[in-house]
Enzyme design. Structure first.
Site, PDB file in Angstrom:
ATOM      1  N   ASP A 255      38.409  -4.649  26.052  1.00  0.00           N
ATOM      2  CA  ASP A 255      38.228  -3.309  26.593  1.00  0.00           C
ATOM      3  C   ASP A 255      36.799  -3.238  27.131  1.00  0.00           C
ATOM      4  O   ASP A 255      35.954  -4.046  26.744  1.00  0.00           O
ATOM      5  CB  ASP A 255      38.450  -2.282  25.481  1.00  0.00           C
ATOM      6  CG  ASP A 255      38.318  -0.870  25.998  1.00  0.00           C
ATOM      7  OD1 ASP A 255      38.747  -0.613  27.140  1.00  0.00           O
ATOM      8  OD2 ASP A 255      37.750  -0.029  25.274  1.00  0.00           O
ATOM      9  N   ARG A 256      36.534  -2.313  28.047  1.00  0.00           N
ATOM     10  CA  ARG A 256      35.179  -2.292  28.609  1.00  0.00           C
ATOM     11  C   ARG A 256      34.286  -1.254  27.918  1.00  0.00           C
ATOM     12  O   ARG A 256      33.395  -1.615  27.166  1.00  0.00           O
ATOM     13  CB  ARG A 256      35.248  -2.005  30.130  1.00  0.00           C
ATOM     14  CG  ARG A 256      33.973  -2.412  30.861  1.00  0.00           C
ATOM     15  CD  ARG A 256      33.932  -1.871  32.277  1.00  0.00           C
ATOM     16  NE  ARG A 256      33.654  -0.434  32.286  1.00  0.00           N
ATOM     17  CZ  ARG A 256      33.633   0.304  33.399  1.00  0.00           C
ATOM     18  NH1 ARG A 256      33.880  -0.235  34.568  1.00  0.00           N
ATOM     19  NH2 ARG A 256      33.362   1.598  33.322  1.00  0.00           N
ATOM     20  N   ASP A 257      34.555   0.025  28.171  1.00  0.00           N
ATOM     21  CA  ASP A 257      33.646   1.070  27.681  1.00  0.00           C
ATOM     22  C   ASP A 257      33.675   1.149  26.151  1.00  0.00           C
ATOM     23  O   ASP A 257      34.722   1.305  25.548  1.00  0.00           O
ATOM     24  CB  ASP A 257      34.031   2.421  28.293  1.00  0.00           C
ATOM     25  CG  ASP A 257      34.046   2.346  29.817  1.00  0.00           C
ATOM     26  OD1 ASP A 257      33.193   1.645  30.389  1.00  0.00           O
ATOM     27  OD2 ASP A 257      34.941   2.967  30.426  1.00  0.00           O
ATOM     28  N   GLY A 265      30.186   8.847  27.945  1.00  0.00           N
ATOM     29  CA  GLY A 265      31.220   9.614  28.632  1.00  0.00           C
ATOM     30  C   GLY A 265      31.997   8.625  29.481  1.00  0.00           C
ATOM     31  O   GLY A 265      32.033   7.438  29.180  1.00  0.00           O
ATOM     32  N   THR A 297      40.964  -2.594  31.219  1.00  0.00           N
ATOM     33  CA  THR A 297      40.390  -1.287  30.892  1.00  0.00           C
ATOM     34  C   THR A 297      41.079  -0.148  31.645  1.00  0.00           C
ATOM     35  O   THR A 297      41.427  -0.286  32.820  1.00  0.00           O
ATOM     36  CB  THR A 297      38.863  -1.296  31.198  1.00  0.00           C
ATOM     37  OG1 THR A 297      38.340   0.031  31.075  1.00  0.00           O
ATOM     38  CG2 THR A 297      38.559  -1.797  32.597  1.00  0.00           C
ATOM     39  N   ASN A 298      41.283   0.979  30.956  1.00  0.00           N
ATOM     40  CA  ASN A 298      41.767   2.189  31.617  1.00  0.00           C
ATOM     41  C   ASN A 298      40.586   2.860  32.317  1.00  0.00           C
ATOM     42  O   ASN A 298      39.552   3.094  31.690  1.00  0.00           O
ATOM     43  CB  ASN A 298      42.308   3.193  30.577  1.00  0.00           C
ATOM     44  CG  ASN A 298      43.618   2.734  29.955  1.00  0.00           C
ATOM     45  OD1 ASN A 298      44.251   1.786  30.435  1.00  0.00           O
ATOM     46  ND2 ASN A 298      44.028   3.404  28.893  1.00  0.00           N
ATOM     47  N   GLN A 299      40.722   3.149  33.591  1.00  0.00           N
ATOM     48  CA  GLN A 299      39.654   3.836  34.332  1.00  0.00           C
ATOM     49  C   GLN A 299      40.227   5.067  35.045  1.00  0.00           C
ATOM     50  O   GLN A 299      40.358   5.081  36.278  1.00  0.00           O
ATOM     51  CB  GLN A 299      38.983   2.870  35.318  1.00  0.00           C
ATOM     52  CG  GLN A 299      38.164   1.770  34.659  1.00  0.00           C
ATOM     53  CD  GLN A 299      36.997   2.310  33.840  1.00  0.00           C
ATOM     54  OE1 GLN A 299      36.409   3.339  34.180  1.00  0.00           O
ATOM     55  NE2 GLN A 299      36.658   1.650  32.732  1.00  0.00           N
ATOM     56  N   LYS A 359      46.820   1.595  29.228  1.00  0.00           N
ATOM     57  CA  LYS A 359      46.965   1.258  27.805  1.00  0.00           C
ATOM     58  C   LYS A 359      47.302   2.538  27.028  1.00  0.00           C
ATOM     59  O   LYS A 359      46.749   3.579  27.355  1.00  0.00           O
ATOM     60  CB  LYS A 359      45.671   0.638  27.267  1.00  0.00           C
ATOM     61  CG  LYS A 359      45.379  -0.733  27.861  1.00  0.00           C
ATOM     62  CD  LYS A 359      44.205  -1.445  27.190  1.00  0.00           C
ATOM     63  CE  LYS A 359      42.871  -0.932  27.664  1.00  0.00           C
ATOM     64  NZ  LYS A 359      41.719  -1.713  27.139  1.00  0.00           N
ATOM     65  N   ASP A 384      37.804  -0.583  21.100  1.00  0.00           N
ATOM     66  CA  ASP A 384      37.155   0.375  20.200  1.00  0.00           C
ATOM     67  C   ASP A 384      38.055   1.572  19.928  1.00  0.00           C
ATOM     68  O   ASP A 384      37.650   2.498  19.250  1.00  0.00           O
ATOM     69  CB  ASP A 384      35.822   0.848  20.789  1.00  0.00           C
ATOM     70  CG  ASP A 384      36.018   1.670  22.056  1.00  0.00           C
ATOM     71  OD1 ASP A 384      36.964   1.365  22.821  1.00  0.00           O
ATOM     72  OD2 ASP A 384      35.249   2.618  22.271  1.00  0.00           O
TER      73      ASP A 384
END
Ligand SMILES: [Zn+2]
Length: 435
Positions: A255-257, A265, A297-299, A359, A384
């Site tokens: 995952d990214r963020d 945010g 990743t979800n963006q 996701k 996370d």
């Protein structure tokens, strides 16, 4: 019949301590066999039994060893350069040797093991003039780089001599090409010509169909003694063969963020993207392991109208630039730009859909699995959020929750991770430490 051309004119100045001026670079011994022998074996394995070698320095050494190729079950002929013509100066002479509509071009200083059938299919599907293997490396900051569109089309060559005051992709030309025979007509007579600078770069500017084939397979330039020794170690442990995409691969989906970068945010601009501590160390461990490292990743910022695709690309380029400065990379990036709920000002209705990739849905894992022949059951999802863990569970992967970012507090799914780690470095250590 499949035809390959090997550019085997190199002298190998940096290999003098091994070659002692007695053999040319492509004949440098690797585990006791000439480098070119490995290349011809790989080519033969994929049906490239007709090989033309463009030879120059100490060419008699190459001809003595390979002859007409019959000893190796191959048909080999030669073009002799009386003086070095660069990487494409012999193209005019190749026209008589290569009757086939397309061929594979290989530089003679590479150790490689890749699925040529897979690459050829992409070449034909794209109807490309040129398809070249591209990959990230550990020093993009002083490498020539490629700029590509999302569909892989090369849009520019970015010379290492440029002052790079911008974020860039870690995408390096590996020196292996499928190309149409017509390309040979671009050099009408034998004059010194550089393939990339004199032919490909102007073609890109004219809108030529040059595509990058991004592959995590083993393609390494062994132009120095140090690199030869590293390749020998890799060959001894069977690494090149295992990285071939004919073989099932293992991946770590990141995952990214909140995992790679600080949760801030939603990240909508490159300025808001900041790597978490230890992330490059973790990726360094993954890069030297046999796991692919793939961001998934979800963006939803795009669907919500808070950023557009070019902002998102720029943020990923910043990520790759920062990682590249530390000598590490990710193998690929998948993102879901969709969002199911309507009602945000400025939102983009066409992305407000119930897609298959957001996701915890598994669309991104499945697309990556298809692209890289990944065994999901032998792969990991690190995230996370419980959404990541649920996604990994649905995809049949192992799962690891990190205590950075949301640290699992989103509470959306009741999915138990297999491992809980402090942060990404801890997660990678735990995963790689498992039997
Ligand atoms: Zn989606």
């Amino acid at each position: 019949m499949k035809h390959a051309v090997i550019m085997a004119g190199g002298k190998g100045t940096r290999l003098a301590s091994i070659t002692r001026g007695e053999v040319p670079k492509p004949m440098v011994p690797v585990l006791g066999k000439p480098l070119l022998w490995y290349q011809t074996q790989q080519l033969k394995r994929y049906g490239f039994t007709r090989i033309t070698m463009v030879v120059g320095y100490l060419r008699e050494k190459i001809r003595e060893y390979f002859g007409d190729g019959s000893r190796f079950g191959l048909t080999i002929d030669y073009i002799e350069e009386k003086e070095p013509l660069g990487t494409a100066g012999a193209f005019s002479l190749l026209r008589e040797k290569v009757p086939e509509p397309c061929f594979l071009l290989v530089f003679g200083d590479l150790v490689f093991d890749f699925d040529m059938n897979r690459m050829e299919k992409v070449f034909l599907d794209r109807d490309a003039d040129v398809l070249l293997i591209a990959h990230p490396n550990a020093h993009p900051f002083d490498s020539d780089l490629l700029k590509t569109a999302p569909d892989g089309r090369v849009t520019a060559f970015d010379s290492k001599h440029n002052v790079r005051n911008y974020w860039y992709d870690n995408c390096v030309n590996a020196g292996i090409y499928f190309l149409k025979r017509e390309m040979l007509s671009l050099v009408p007579a034998p004059v010194k010509t550089d393939f990339e600078k004199d032919l490909l770069a102007p073609m890109v500017e004219r809108g030529g169909r040059i595509y990058a084939y991004c592959s995590p397979e083993y393609v390494k330039d062994v132009g120095t003694v140090e690199r030869i020794r590293a390749a020998e170690q890799d060959l001894l442990r069977g690494l090149p063969g295992r990285k071939n995409l004919e073989k099932k691969q293992r991946a770590v989906f990141l995952d990214r963020d909140g995992v790679i970068n600080r949760l801030n945010g939603f990240v909508k601009r490159p300025e808001e993207f900041e790597l978490l501590p230890g992330v490059s160390r973790a990726l360094g461990l993954l890069n030297s392991s046999e796991y692919l490292s793939i961001v998934a990743t979800n963006q939803p910022v795009v669907a919500r109208g808070e950023a557009d695709f070019s902002d998102l690309d720029e943020i990923f380029r910043k990520m790759k630039t920062l990682l590249g400065r530390e000598g590490v990379y990710v193998d690929d990036v998948f993102f879901c730009p969709h969002h199911p709920d309507r009602g945000f000002p400025g939102e983009r209705p066409e992305l407000k859909i119930d897609c298959d990739c957001r996701k915890p849905k598994t669309g991104m894992l499945l697309r990556a699995a298809e692209k890289y022949n990944i065994d999901l059951a032998a792969s990991w999802v690190i995230g996370d959020a419980t959404t990541d863990i649920e996604c990994g569970r649905r995809g049949g992967c192992h799962t690891c929750l990190v205590r950075t970012g949301l640290a699992g507090t989103d509470g959306k799914y009741d999915a138990a991770p297999e491992i809980i780690a402090e942060d990404l470095p801890d997660a990678v250590r735990k995963i790689l430490g498992r039997p």
